[in-house]
Design a protein around this motif. Structure first.
Motif, short mmCIF file in Angstrom:
data_model
loop_
_atom_site.label_atom_id
_atom_site.label_comp_id
_atom_site.label_asym_id
_atom_site.label_seq_id
_atom_site.Cartn_x
_atom_site.Cartn_y
_atom_site.Cartn_z
N ASN A 155 50.46 51.13 31.82
CA ASN A 155 50.23 52.48 32.20
C ASN A 155 49.05 52.69 33.32
O ASN A 155 49.22 53.46 34.15
CB ASN A 155 49.90 53.86 31.06
N GLY A 156 47.74 51.88 33.04
CA GLY A 156 47.20 51.53 34.23
C GLY A 156 47.46 51.70 35.67
O GLY A 156 47.68 51.79 36.66
N GLN A 157 48.45 50.05 35.02
CA GLN A 157 49.50 48.95 36.79
C GLN A 157 50.54 50.56 36.89
O GLN A 157 50.90 50.53 38.31
CB GLN A 157 50.35 47.64 36.05
N ALA A 158 51.14 51.05 35.67
CA ALA A 158 51.61 51.74 36.73
C ALA A 158 51.59 52.70 37.50
O ALA A 158 51.84 52.97 38.51
CB ALA A 158 52.49 52.40 35.29
N TRP A 159 50.23 53.65 37.12
CA TRP A 159 49.33 54.76 37.52
C TRP A 159 49.19 54.30 39.04
O TRP A 159 49.00 54.76 40.55
CB TRP A 159 48.93 55.51 36.66
N GLY A 160 48.49 53.37 39.22
CA GLY A 160 48.26 52.14 40.38
C GLY A 160 49.13 51.52 42.04
O GLY A 160 48.54 51.60 43.19
#
Length: 267
Positions: A155-160
């Motif tokens: 999710n961290g990569q998706a949000w960024g």
């Protein structure tokens, strides 16, 4: 079960605590799964609530129950909740440093649910990785490609990342480019394209279909058609209109030239 407990008592308090801990873990793990499934089913049954929220809520409840199970297990070994809180406070910094990525994924998961850049069932591109959203939980987003390959995106990569949602709107524009020979009638070709497009019931008349000559290429006159349809019909309309226009061109004598080079020899 009573016999097992009696044997554990005979072995000592530690063995007894271990047996009880295993029982609590099995029961807690089972309950966490059952409650999560029940919440997911109940929330997803409501037409007013997005399925993405149901999956996310189920994930939160499952992890909350497992946390309670962990506290209960530690209590069996004599570690009280107050002592556990103090111990957790002492190691919070170390855990935070070790799990920066995981905590970032957790925070990003809440942001994804709050702002909803994509939902379950939508086709998206997340930082260059495309697929249909199958699951969104506390830590990861699961995508499935058209050829049924699973992709897990933290999710961290998706949000960024830059998120392109192809299913966010009900309608999409289909862009088709056809090249015809320089000796052919461009107006006739445009009428053929427009007639073929209007004959398809999936075409939307608002916005109005748009067909124009857009480029004079090395080997062809390029005609672009911009047509609107429901998002679910995008690929079928694109592929079938390409075939239908080609067949109509063949029938009416409009040629689609191959790339070629003219050699001029001077004497």
């Amino acid at each position: 079960m009573d016999q097992v407990i009696e044997q554990a008592n005979a072995l000592g308090p530690l063995a007894m605590a271990t047996i009880k801990a295993l029982i609590v873990i099995v029961i807690g793990w089972t309950m966490a799964g059952m409650v999560a499934r029940a919440i997911r089913k109940r929330v997803n049954a409501s037409e007013e609530i997005d399925n993405t929220l149901g999956n996310f809520a189920a994930s939160i409840v499952r992890w909350a129950i497992l946390l309670i199970v962990l506290i209960a297990v530690l209590g069996l070994y004599g570690i009280e909740a107050t002592s556990l809180v103090a111990m957790m406070g002492a190691v919070t910094l170390a855990i935070g440093l070790a799990l920066q990525g995981t905590l970032s994924d957790l925070a990003a998961g809440f942001m994804l649910i709050l702002f909803r850049p994509y939902k379950l069932g939508q086709y998206v591109d997340i930082g260059g990785t495309a697929g249909t959203v199958k699951d969104l939980n506390l830590f990861v987003t699961e995508l499935v490609t058209p050829d049924n390959v699973q992709i897990i995106v933290p999710n961290g990569q998706a949000w960024g990342a830059i998120i392109t949602n192809y299913s966010a709107h009900d309608t999409r524009r289909v862009d088709l480019v056809f090249g015809i020979d320089y000796g052919d009638d461009a107006d006739k070709a445009m009428r053929i394209i427009l007639d073929v497009a209007k004959a398809d019931t999936r075409l939307l008349n608002d916005p109005e279909p748009w067909v124009r000559v857009t480029n004079l290429g090395d080997s062809s006159v390029d005609i672009t058609a911009r047509l609107w349809c429901n998002a679910a019909d995008y690929w079928d309309l694109k592929f079938e209109l390409t075939k239908a226009v080609k067949e109509a061109f063949d029938k009416d004598g409009i040629s689609i030239p191959y790339p070629h080079t003219v050699m001029v020899q001077q004497g």
